[in-house]
Design a protein around this motif. Structure first.
Motif: not given
Length: 358
Positions: A56-74, A79-83
């Motif tokens: 469940a946490i891994r699914e939430l993380t995948a959803r959050s990464i997509e959402a934060v990518r949207g925030i970055s574009a906005e 806000i995210l960088q590969p690590r």
């Protein structure tokens, strides 16, 4: 003061929910400390790791990464960088982890040393890689949530600990500092203080327990590659990753604690430095600073998200267990949907995270 929703707790859980709710409802958020995100949210590893945690946490993380990518574009800023995240350990432990987690792939010994040349060749038998892991600019994400909530009309107040709370015919009345706040819904986003807040409200507790987790910033004799990977023991006994030209390290301890402003134990940091000097060739030469956060979780390791089964209008948003940064965007969306449309049937994920358990 009257509002639709009172959120108690100014960490990333409370702020992300305030940002989601404020365009659709009147929101007041109160934080006991004098600054927002004072405790765990500002003391994290600042990572989003799709391989980390139960399903469940891994699914939430995948959803959050997509959402934060949207925030970055906005925002027009990253806000995210590969690590990338390398796990090292015994053959048996690495094989078991790789078999159980689709985000991990085996790494050969030479490939591991090519990706992380600071590792001593004899310090590990096997390795695997999560190349989808991301580093998060947590201050930028927190500010996005805060400013978005305020722009939409939310009132955010610090230095207001909740000391009384009572159920009324139409909702709740809470005493926070010298303020009296009347709300139809109270959201318990109080982190390590979530169960104590429930006691104040006369609501049954969720048996949430804070656990200590320490981190430190250290200087090294050998140069640190700022773009290098994060490296963690597959048995969860340490991690380290670049932090600019310094190194962020943690012994990954999980020691039960009371709800408090936790402080690092000098011996824990010293023993970790000794271990990492045996594992790497970086030569840790000095400590810049150290801190300890509290990771609060229930017995099943999942967040508690949903309306209390026995106390109408009391909403749990707690027990993130160290996954708060990497799940905040998705959990905020889930929680906002449950609060704004309580009659809607919950999806399978919200059922899994729901608060109707002892």
């Amino acid at each position: 003061m009257n509002t639709d929703v009172l959120i108690v707790g100014g960490g990333i859980a409370g702020l992300s929910l305030a940002c989601k709710l404020a365009p659709h409802a009147a929101v007041v958020l109160v934080e006991a400390e004098g600054t927002l995100a004072y405790h765990t949210s500002s003391r994290s590893a600042r990572q989003m790791q799709p391989s980390y945690g139960p399903a469940a946490i891994r699914e939430l993380t995948a959803r959050s990464i997509e959402a934060v990518r949207g925030i970055s574009a906005e925002l027009g800023q990253p806000i995210l960088q590969p690590r990338p995240l390398i796990f090292i350990g015994t053959e048996a432990d690495v094989t078991a982890s790789t078999a159980a987690n689709a985000h991990l792939r085996p790494l050969g010994h030479a490939e591991t040393l090519l990706l992380s040349p600071d590792l001593r060749p004899d310090a590990f038998a096997a390795a695997c890689l999560d190349d989808s892991a991301m580093e998060v600019d947590v201050p930028a994400l927190l500010e996005y949530y805060r400013s978005g909530a305020v722009a939409a009309g939310a009132a955010i107040m610090t230095g207001l600990p909740v000391h009384t709370m009572q159920r009324t015919s139409g909702g709740w009345i809470a005493g926070a500092g010298e303020e009296a706040i009347v709300a139809a819904v109270v959201v318990n986003a109080a982190g390590a203080w979530a169960d104590p807040l429930a006691v104040i409200a006369g609501v049954g507790i969720q048996c949430l327990r804070p656990h200590r987790r320490t981190a430190a910033i250290v200087r090294t004799e050998q140069p640190v590659n700022p773009a290098g990977p994060m490296v963690a023991a597959v048995d969860n006994s340490f991690y380290y990753r670049p932090d600019g030209s310094a190194l962020l390290i943690s012994p990954c301890e999980s020691i039960p604690s009371i709800a408090e402003d936790a402080r690092a134990v000098e011996g824990d940091v010293r023993r970790l430095i000794e271990r990492l000097n045996a594992v790497t060739s970086l030569g840790i030469a000095g400590l810049e600073r150290s801190w300890t956060g509290l990771r609060t979780s229930g017995s099943d390791g999942l967040p508690v998200v949903g309306f209390d089964a026995e106390s109408p209008g009391f909403f749990w948003l707690a027990g993130q267990g160290g996954y708060g940064i990497q799940t905040s965007a998705a959990i905020a969306e889930l929680a906002a949907g449950l609060i704004l449309s309580p009659a809607e049937p919950p999806n399978s994920l919200s059922l899994e995270l729901a608060a109707d358990r002892p």
